[in-house]
Design an enzyme around this catalytic site. Structure first.
Site, PDB file in Angstrom:
ATOM      1  N   GLN A 137      -0.569  -0.665  -7.208  1.00 34.65           N
ATOM      2  CA  GLN A 137      -1.404  -1.619  -7.933  1.00 34.65           C
ATOM      3  C   GLN A 137      -0.558  -2.537  -8.816  1.00 34.65           C
ATOM      4  O   GLN A 137       0.247  -2.056  -9.611  1.00 34.65           O
ATOM      5  CB  GLN A 137      -2.436  -0.888  -8.792  1.00 34.65           C
ATOM      6  CG  GLN A 137      -3.438  -0.078  -7.990  1.00 34.65           C
ATOM      7  CD  GLN A 137      -3.035   1.374  -7.839  1.00 34.65           C
ATOM      8  OE1 GLN A 137      -1.842   1.692  -7.864  1.00 34.65           O
ATOM      9  NE2 GLN A 137      -4.016   2.247  -7.665  1.00 34.65           N
ATOM     10  N   GLN A 159      -1.260  -5.321  -3.577  1.00 35.62           N
ATOM     11  CA  GLN A 159      -2.463  -4.565  -3.896  1.00 35.62           C
ATOM     12  C   GLN A 159      -3.006  -5.013  -5.254  1.00 35.62           C
ATOM     13  O   GLN A 159      -2.267  -5.143  -6.226  1.00 35.62           O
ATOM     14  CB  GLN A 159      -2.162  -3.068  -3.933  1.00 35.62           C
ATOM     15  CG  GLN A 159      -3.404  -2.206  -4.161  1.00 35.62           C
ATOM     16  CD  GLN A 159      -3.127  -0.721  -4.020  1.00 35.62           C
ATOM     17  OE1 GLN A 159      -2.048  -0.317  -3.584  1.00 35.62           O
ATOM     18  NE2 GLN A 159      -4.102   0.097  -4.363  1.00 35.62           N
ATOM     19  N   ASP A 160      -4.335  -5.287  -5.294  1.00 36.80           N
ATOM     20  CA  ASP A 160      -5.017  -5.664  -6.538  1.00 36.80           C
ATOM     21  C   ASP A 160      -4.514  -6.988  -7.108  1.00 36.80           C
ATOM     22  O   ASP A 160      -4.303  -7.126  -8.315  1.00 36.80           O
ATOM     23  CB  ASP A 160      -4.863  -4.562  -7.596  1.00 36.80           C
ATOM     24  CG  ASP A 160      -5.596  -3.277  -7.222  1.00 36.80           C
ATOM     25  OD1 ASP A 160      -6.307  -3.286  -6.204  1.00 36.80           O
ATOM     26  OD2 ASP A 160      -5.448  -2.291  -7.941  1.00 36.80           O
ATOM     27  N   ASP A 183      -7.497  -4.276  -1.303  1.00 34.99           N
ATOM     28  CA  ASP A 183      -8.427  -4.575  -2.402  1.00 34.99           C
ATOM     29  C   ASP A 183      -7.923  -5.738  -3.242  1.00 34.99           C
ATOM     30  O   ASP A 183      -7.988  -5.707  -4.481  1.00 34.99           O
ATOM     31  CB  ASP A 183      -8.604  -3.342  -3.295  1.00 34.99           C
ATOM     32  CG  ASP A 183      -9.046  -2.098  -2.526  1.00 34.99           C
ATOM     33  OD1 ASP A 183      -9.662  -2.247  -1.459  1.00 34.99           O
ATOM     34  OD2 ASP A 183      -8.767  -0.981  -2.999  1.00 34.99           O
ATOM     35  N   ARG A 239     -14.875  -2.923   0.685  1.00 35.80           N
ATOM     36  CA  ARG A 239     -15.338  -1.553   0.506  1.00 35.80           C
ATOM     37  C   ARG A 239     -15.821  -1.417  -0.939  1.00 35.80           C
ATOM     38  O   ARG A 239     -15.306  -2.087  -1.847  1.00 35.80           O
ATOM     39  CB  ARG A 239     -14.242  -0.539   0.822  1.00 35.80           C
ATOM     40  CG  ARG A 239     -12.968  -0.681   0.011  1.00 35.80           C
ATOM     41  CD  ARG A 239     -11.984   0.411   0.385  1.00 35.80           C
ATOM     42  NE  ARG A 239     -10.732   0.319  -0.386  1.00 35.80           N
ATOM     43  CZ  ARG A 239      -9.796   1.269  -0.397  1.00 35.80           C
ATOM     44  NH1 ARG A 239      -9.968   2.378   0.311  1.00 35.80           N
ATOM     45  NH2 ARG A 239      -8.693   1.114  -1.112  1.00 35.80           N
TER      46      ARG A 239
END
Length: 326
Positions: A137, A159-160, A183, A239
């Site tokens: 992250q 990520q993120d 994500d 998701r």
């Protein structure tokens, strides 16, 4: 009595001091600042310019950032407001940092490069990057303030990448390029993405919304283009990070990397009953309405009209097209 007089005198001096801080040598309130690494502007760092804008300014403060790579963390705090920050060019005006979760004292929520807590903040024509690589992250842009707008920006990470947060935060992104792996757009905000490119760098998930229960709108993607790095072939639209995740794609072109089923339940079948995932008029090789998961929705034309700006933002839309600049 003398003590009371002393206190008032100190207070008066303090007010005068604040006034001096916000007035330049010409006696005018300074509303424009230039950031340049070579010393040709008012400041050499972006954070210095943000700080100079003061607390809750009544007028718009403009920060022009000259081309350069600014290696810093920038915090636009909750007491900052009415700030427009514009780069000289989105390709060459780069704010970057390499913080990521797992470093001493660093987790997802303080790994940001730029964090926006204040209201009425606008970013134009620049790049915000988390350059830490694929290490977990690592947030590039973290937004919680209300009436936030980003236009013609590159938001880069893995990520993120983009934490579009704040349960009551309204955000608008237009003509932005947003890249990431897992994500890479996540959070609780009500956010519209208009004409943006969402670029997947790895087989994974684009969105992880955490829309609060009771919010009619979460993430709305309008007229966006979903692309992928060469070799990426299995990407989900989203998701549910939280049970009531709400994500809708309208008139978006989807590359072949989008899986036919479209959406994933994060291994939590019970969220299929609470999350709201929908599309309208998706095009491209990744548009497969007949093969989407049964618990997602294909909107009818009448339903798609419910995603007008005035309905999403509660009839307050001037800030989108003329953000605090009148």
């Amino acid at each position: 009595m003398k003590l009371l007089k002393y206190k008032y005198t100190r207070y008066a001096l303090f007010v005068v001091f604040l006034a001096i801080c916000y007035v330049n040598v010409n006696g005018q309130t300074k509303n424009q600042f230039v950031v340049a690494q070579d010393g040709s502007g008012d400041f050499k760092t972006v954070q210095e310019a943000v700080t100079a804008c003061g607390a809750f300014p009544a007028e718009i403060k403009r920060i022009f950032i000259k081309n350069g790579i600014y290696r810093e963390k920038v915090l636009i705090d909750s007491f900052h407001a009415n700030i427009t920050m514009e780069g000289e060019s989105k390709e060459k005006t780069i704010i970057t940092c390499d913080d990521h979760a797992g470093q001493p004292g660093i987790g997802t929520f303080n790994s940001y490069t730029v964090k926006v807590l204040g209201d009425h903040i606008t970013l134009n024509n620049l790049t915000i990057e988390n350059s830490s690589g694929e290490v977990g992250q690592a947030v590039a842009l973290h937004v919680e303030g209300d009436y936030f707008r980003a236009s013609n920006c590159h938001i880069l990470g893995n990520q993120d990448t983009l934490y579009a947060a704040g349960q009551k935060s309204r955000q608008y992104y237009s003509n932005c390029y947003i890249s990431g792996t897992t994500d890479f757009i996540f959070g609780a905000a009500t956010a519209v993405f208009e004409g943006c490119e969402l670029h997947s760098k790895r087989n994974s998930y684009i969105t992880a919304a955490s829309t609060p229960e009771g919010n009619q709108f979460g993430y709305v993607f309008r007229n966006c283009n979903l692309t992928a790095k060469e070799g990426v072939t299995k990407v989900y639209l989203g998701r549910p990070w939280r049970a009531y995740a709400n994500v809708v794609f309208l008139n978006c072109e989807m590359g072949a990397h989008i899986v036919p089923e479209g959406w994933h339940n994060w291994g939590k079948p019970e969220r299929e009953k609470t999350a709201f995932y929908a599309e309208y008029n998706s095009t491209g090789a990744g548009a497969n309405p007949a093969n989407r998961v049964a618990w997602s929705h294909q909107l009818r034309k009448k339903e798609a009209k419910e995603y007008a700006y005035k309905k999403i933002y509660g009839y307050c839309t001037n800030w989108i097209f003329n953000p605090v600049e009148k």
